[in-house]
Design an enzyme around this catalytic site. Sequence first.
Site, short mmCIF file in Angstrom:
data_model
loop_
_atom_site.label_atom_id
_atom_site.label_comp_id
_atom_site.label_asym_id
_atom_site.label_seq_id
_atom_site.Cartn_x
_atom_site.Cartn_y
_atom_site.Cartn_z
N SER A 128 0.83 -1.21 0.00
CA SER A 128 0.00 0.00 0.00
C SER A 128 0.87 1.26 0.00
CB SER A 128 -0.91 0.00 1.23
OG SER A 128 -1.89 -1.00 1.11
N ARG A 241 -7.93 1.31 -12.02
CA ARG A 241 -8.93 1.11 -10.95
C ARG A 241 -10.34 1.22 -11.50
NH1 ARG A 241 -5.33 4.53 -6.52
NH2 ARG A 241 -4.01 2.76 -5.96
N HIS A 336 -27.52 -20.88 -4.00
CA HIS A 336 -27.20 -22.25 -4.42
C HIS A 336 -27.26 -23.24 -3.25
CE1 HIS A 336 -25.58 -20.49 -8.15
NE2 HIS A 336 -25.41 -21.71 -8.63
N GLU A 361 -4.60 -3.65 -7.03
CA GLU A 361 -4.68 -2.30 -7.60
C GLU A 361 -5.19 -1.28 -6.58
OE1 GLU A 361 -5.72 -2.12 -11.73
OE2 GLU A 361 -4.84 -4.09 -12.10
N1 COS Z 1 -2.15 11.17 -10.67
C1 COS Z 1 -1.06 11.98 -10.79
N2 COS Z 1 -0.23 12.27 -9.75
C2 COS Z 1 -0.53 11.71 -8.57
C3 COS Z 1 -1.65 10.87 -8.38
C4 COS Z 1 -2.48 10.60 -9.49
N3 COS Z 1 -3.56 9.83 -9.38
N4 COS Z 1 -1.67 10.48 -7.09
C5 COS Z 1 -0.63 11.06 -6.48
N5 COS Z 1 0.07 11.80 -7.38
C6 COS Z 1 1.25 12.63 -7.12
C7 COS Z 1 0.97 13.62 -6.00
O1 COS Z 1 0.37 14.79 -6.50
C8 COS Z 1 2.35 13.87 -5.44
O2 COS Z 1 3.04 14.78 -6.27
P1 COS Z 1 3.70 16.13 -5.65
O3 COS Z 1 4.67 15.64 -4.61
O4 COS Z 1 4.36 16.77 -6.83
O5 COS Z 1 2.58 16.89 -5.07
C9 COS Z 1 3.04 12.51 -5.60
O6 COS Z 1 2.31 11.81 -6.62
C10 COS Z 1 3.02 11.70 -4.33
O7 COS Z 1 1.66 11.55 -3.95
P2 COS Z 1 1.22 11.31 -2.44
O8 COS Z 1 1.92 12.30 -1.56
O9 COS Z 1 -0.26 11.25 -2.41
O10 COS Z 1 1.88 9.86 -2.18
P3 COS Z 1 1.76 8.88 -0.96
O11 COS Z 1 3.10 8.27 -0.75
O12 COS Z 1 1.07 9.52 0.19
O13 COS Z 1 0.85 7.66 -1.53
C11 COS Z 1 -1.10 6.42 -2.07
C12 COS Z 1 -0.40 7.78 -2.02
C13 COS Z 1 -1.22 5.73 -0.72
C14 COS Z 1 -2.51 6.73 -2.58
C15 COS Z 1 -0.35 5.50 -3.08
O14 COS Z 1 0.88 5.05 -2.54
C16 COS Z 1 -1.15 4.28 -3.49
O15 COS Z 1 -2.02 4.36 -4.37
N6 COS Z 1 -0.88 3.12 -2.87
C17 COS Z 1 -1.47 1.87 -3.32
C18 COS Z 1 -0.63 1.26 -4.35
C19 COS Z 1 -1.39 0.25 -5.12
O16 COS Z 1 -2.48 0.48 -5.60
N7 COS Z 1 -0.79 -0.91 -5.27
C20 COS Z 1 -1.43 -1.98 -5.96
C21 COS Z 1 -0.43 -2.73 -6.73
S1 COS Z 1 -0.16 -2.13 -8.28
S2 COS Z 1 -1.29 -3.35 -9.33
#
Ligand code: COS
Length: 379
Positions: A128, A241, A336, A361
């Site tokens: 995550s 997603r 079922h 995801e």
């Molecule tokens: N589109 C474009 N940029 C994005 C974005 C998006 N959807 N989401 C985040 N960003 C950018 C942010 O704007 C930020 O940029 P700046 O530093 O320039 O402002 C940067 O990316 C970091 O974003 P954030 O601070 O939100 O990152 P975090 O480390 O807090 O993580 C989460 C955010 C938890 C939402 C992310 O790590 C996540 O989605 N985790 C789950 C991963 C996942 O889905 N794994 C599944 C396996 S892959 S199949």
Amino acid sequence: MIRDPASFQILLDTIARLVREKLIPREREVDEIPADIMAEMRRMGLFGLTIPEAYGGLGLTTEEEALTSMALCEASPVFRSIMGTNNGIGGMGIVIDGTEAQKKKYLPRLATGEIIGSFALTEPSSGSDAGALTTRAEKKGDHYIVNGAKRYITNAPEASIFTLMARTDVQSKDASGVSAFIVERDSPGLTVGKPDRKMGQRGSHTADVIFENVRVPAENVIGGVEGMGFKTAMKVLDRARLNIASVCTGVAQRCLNEALAYAKERKQFGKAIADFQLVQAMLADSKTEIYAARSMVLEAARKRDTGANITMEASCCKLFASEMVGRVADRAVQIHGGAGYMQEYAIERLYRDVRLFRIFEGTTQIQQLVIARHMLREA
Ligand code: COS
């Protein structure tokens, strides 16, 4: 947006026929997708649904992709999974942020299904918290040297290329130091582990991918710019997603089809169990929830097709639809009765398959976090 409703309907009808005549009858074999089905899916262009027409794909809009996934996923979701990475997480990084040279080199072969693309973000210690990944890519002249390990990588056993997220700024600890690369499977030092043994979706293979001093040409940094890899991954996940929400809607419809057919046939107390109101309630609740998921997915897809940002909406859809399909599959097993617990019935397998949707995801809890962050920012 549906560009040409008449020809798009032909595609949907062709998929519905494939599902009915070829995929559902072969579902029990899908620990491995049969070679003839792979060939047919390639011939139909299903590996290139979302790849732009200029690079040999069908260039579907987000709404068209959503409807296509819903139709395909009335068969076991593993059939979608093998082409899902080319259309989604394995190809989309190049489509969204790749350079022209990267697009020309890789997209046409992804579009035909000649090669499979895979997305390597998750690691043993970073799931995550994707921004905390520790795989390193250190620049040495015109190459990077990559070291690290990735985990649960979908289609890794079949993949020819990986979209790899690795840390190029080794001093950094967060998302800002991450870059995205295209890494070819036959690079020396890259090994793919044995396929994982999973609860469900067994025909969709995942495995570890290990990088030991793998040399990756600098020209393979996606978009040619360091430090943008986490954003590329997040943009890819926005679309992915939403698509998983479509997949959930399709699988939920299949579960309901199975439950309805069984309820009409199975007799207890002298009549079909479908005639009992308590069974009807489960059918009706499932229909309602599928309708809600379908409506929200299509609305978000149309919004994305206008060019608007849908990060929050994609998370809303993924959260609702993945939880919804869990409830629908559970009710379908309940309808079922004892038969729902037996492997002869498709619902036993589907029930196990759908459990993954709330996890991969981005878990339900990560979707909640993304939604709440957007709400708070807007407030
Ligand atoms: N589109 C474009 N940029 C994005 C974005 C998006 N959807 N989401 C985040 N960003 C950018 C942010 O704007 C930020 O940029 P700046 O530093 O320039 O402002 C940067 O990316 C970091 O974003 P954030 O601070 O939100 O990152 P975090 O480390 O807090 O993580 C989460 C955010 C938890 C939402 C992310 O790590 C996540 O989605 N985790 C789950 C991963 C996942 O889905 N794994 C599944 C396996 S892959 S199949």
